[in-house]
Write an enzyme that holds these catalytic residues in place. Sequence first.
Site, short mmCIF file in Angstrom:
data_model
loop_
_atom_site.label_atom_id
_atom_site.label_comp_id
_atom_site.label_asym_id
_atom_site.label_seq_id
_atom_site.Cartn_x
_atom_site.Cartn_y
_atom_site.Cartn_z
N VAL A 64 136.03 -7.43 34.64
CA VAL A 64 136.08 -6.81 35.97
C VAL A 64 136.38 -5.31 35.93
CG1 VAL A 64 136.66 -8.97 37.15
CG2 VAL A 64 138.51 -7.43 36.40
N TYR A 155 158.83 -5.51 36.70
CA TYR A 155 157.51 -5.82 37.27
C TYR A 155 156.82 -4.51 37.68
CZ TYR A 155 153.91 -8.87 39.27
OH TYR A 155 152.73 -9.52 39.54
N LYS A 162 150.14 -5.65 43.43
CA LYS A 162 150.13 -6.91 44.19
C LYS A 162 150.26 -6.63 45.70
CE LYS A 162 149.76 -10.08 40.92
NZ LYS A 162 148.43 -10.70 40.67
P1 NAD Z 1 146.76 -15.73 32.32
O1 NAD Z 1 147.05 -14.78 31.22
O2 NAD Z 1 146.50 -17.13 31.94
O3 NAD Z 1 145.56 -15.20 33.23
C1 NAD Z 1 145.30 -13.84 33.44
C2 NAD Z 1 143.81 -13.67 33.32
O4 NAD Z 1 143.41 -12.35 33.67
C3 NAD Z 1 143.28 -13.94 31.90
O5 NAD Z 1 142.38 -15.01 31.93
C4 NAD Z 1 142.60 -12.65 31.54
O6 NAD Z 1 141.43 -12.85 30.76
C5 NAD Z 1 142.25 -12.10 32.92
N1 NAD Z 1 141.91 -10.68 32.89
C6 NAD Z 1 142.71 -9.61 32.58
N2 NAD Z 1 141.99 -8.48 32.57
C7 NAD Z 1 140.70 -8.82 32.88
C8 NAD Z 1 139.48 -8.10 32.99
N3 NAD Z 1 139.42 -6.78 32.79
N4 NAD Z 1 138.35 -8.79 33.33
C9 NAD Z 1 138.39 -10.12 33.53
N5 NAD Z 1 139.52 -10.87 33.42
C10 NAD Z 1 140.65 -10.22 33.09
O7 NAD Z 1 148.04 -15.64 33.30
P2 NAD Z 1 148.31 -16.28 34.74
O8 NAD Z 1 149.78 -16.22 34.89
O9 NAD Z 1 147.59 -17.54 34.90
O10 NAD Z 1 147.72 -15.15 35.72
C11 NAD Z 1 146.76 -15.41 36.72
C12 NAD Z 1 147.11 -14.68 38.01
O11 NAD Z 1 148.29 -15.25 38.56
C13 NAD Z 1 147.40 -13.19 37.84
O12 NAD Z 1 146.86 -12.49 38.95
C14 NAD Z 1 148.92 -13.14 37.89
O13 NAD Z 1 149.36 -11.88 38.34
C15 NAD Z 1 149.18 -14.22 38.92
N6 NAD Z 1 150.55 -14.73 38.97
C16 NAD Z 1 151.16 -15.19 37.83
C17 NAD Z 1 152.47 -15.69 37.90
C18 NAD Z 1 153.19 -16.16 36.65
O14 NAD Z 1 154.42 -16.18 36.67
N7 NAD Z 1 152.49 -16.55 35.59
C19 NAD Z 1 153.12 -15.73 39.13
C20 NAD Z 1 152.46 -15.28 40.29
C21 NAD Z 1 151.17 -14.78 40.18
O1 0WE Z 2 151.68 -11.08 37.50
C1 0WE Z 2 152.29 -11.48 36.53
C2 0WE Z 2 151.85 -11.07 35.15
C3 0WE Z 2 151.40 -9.65 35.16
C4 0WE Z 2 151.04 -9.01 33.85
C5 0WE Z 2 151.60 -9.35 32.63
C6 0WE Z 2 151.24 -8.64 31.49
C7 0WE Z 2 151.84 -8.92 30.13
C8 0WE Z 2 150.97 -8.43 29.00
C9 0WE Z 2 150.18 -7.95 33.92
N1 0WE Z 2 149.81 -7.25 32.84
C10 0WE Z 2 150.32 -7.57 31.62
N2 0WE Z 2 149.97 -6.79 30.55
C11 0WE Z 2 150.31 -7.11 29.29
O2 0WE Z 2 150.00 -6.34 28.34
N3 0WE Z 2 153.38 -12.29 36.73
C12 0WE Z 2 153.80 -12.59 38.08
C13 0WE Z 2 154.23 -12.81 35.63
C14 0WE Z 2 155.33 -11.83 35.43
O3 0WE Z 2 155.15 -10.69 34.72
C15 0WE Z 2 156.33 -9.97 34.77
C16 0WE Z 2 157.26 -10.66 35.55
C17 0WE Z 2 156.62 -11.85 35.98
C18 0WE Z 2 157.22 -12.90 36.85
C19 0WE Z 2 156.63 -8.73 34.21
C20 0WE Z 2 157.90 -8.21 34.40
C21 0WE Z 2 158.84 -8.88 35.16
C22 0WE Z 2 158.53 -10.11 35.74
#
Ligand code: NAD
Ligand code: 0WE
Length: 263
Positions: A64, A155, A162
């Site tokens: 993306v 964060y 977000k």
């Molecule tokens: P994840 O690492 O499994 O998924 C993140 C995805 O983003 C990966 O599949 C990665 O390939 C994709 N991505 C990153 N850069 C990209 C690019 N340039 N083009 C296409 N795809 C790209 O982690 P997740 O926790 O399942 O994250 C999914 C969503 O949920 C994110 O938006 C994250 O911010 C959100 N989220 C996560 C949490 C948490 O605690 N894990 C909580 C709330 C929201």
């Molecule tokens: O949205 C997220 C993950 C966001 C994320 C995480 C990474 C780690 C590796 C975005 N970019 C990157 N880039 C990297 O190189 N969450 C909600 C999970 C998350 O991430 C945090 C959190 C929580 C919760 C980061 C700091 C503090 C809390």
Amino acid sequence: MLLKNKKILITGLANKYSIASGIAAAMHREGAELAFTYQNERLLKNLEPLAKEYGSEILIECDVSKDDSIEKSFEELRKRWNTFDGFVHSIGFAPADQLTGNFVDVTTREGFKVAHDISSYSFTALAKASKPMLNDSSALLTLTYLGAIQTMPNYNVMGLAKASLEANTRFLAASMGADNVRVNAISAGPIKTLAASGVKNFRKMLSQHSSRAPLGRTVTIEEVGNVAAFLCSDYASGITGEITYVDAGFNTAAMPLVEFSDS
Ligand code: NAD
Ligand code: 0WE
């Protein structure tokens, strides 16, 4: 069968721990036909067996961060589906150096740009590319986090991205409502996924969450998946522009009950 006869595109499935994996499982169970995009060749290996499990043979590369990659991926999708019923945007990224340390000290112009581009603009871009192929009663869904509206350590610029994504959800809902396309977000509680694995003190954050949340625990990708299936189904036909919290109630409690367990 909440999603019978619905074709839904799922982005962001990196491995079985991904939130997108929980969403795909629920949507498959509810009768949806699924297609998947992956960021790059390296992630295709993980996706292949999972997509098979979810009954899909449509796997398309889509980075993306690149307009031409998005354009090509929808040309590819068009060869398999003439029209479809929505997509799940489960993508977020900021450079690692942005997610550790004091916000004002660590945030850079480049880090800010990348975080907003990948984590928010991409939702608009995918909506724009999908628009000509979306059926009546389609639904778009994205994943957000509490850091959009409240501060927390580390964060940092992801919180700003977000906040932008949540406003994006409302503006897309207003923009696409006339075509009967709904646009919503799920704000999930913290879950140990690949994106969370590099984060400092993540385990401490999970235990903090459990002690403050009314349900006394964290949430699973299955619980997020079930709400995602509902929001993309016609049972949610009256819901658009909304942020739905799937966080065991964490965001509703200012002070944990456990501290006063004698009262
Ligand atoms: P994840 O690492 O499994 O998924 C993140 C995805 O983003 C990966 O599949 C990665 O390939 C994709 N991505 C990153 N850069 C990209 C690019 N340039 N083009 C296409 N795809 C790209 O982690 P997740 O926790 O399942 O994250 C999914 C969503 O949920 C994110 O938006 C994250 O911010 C959100 N989220 C996560 C949490 C948490 O605690 N894990 C909580 C709330 C929201
Ligand atoms: O949205 C997220 C993950 C966001 C994320 C995480 C990474 C780690 C590796 C975005 N970019 C990157 N880039 C990297 O190189 N969450 C909600 C999970 C998350 O991430 C945090 C959190 C929580 C919760 C980061 C700091 C503090 C809390």
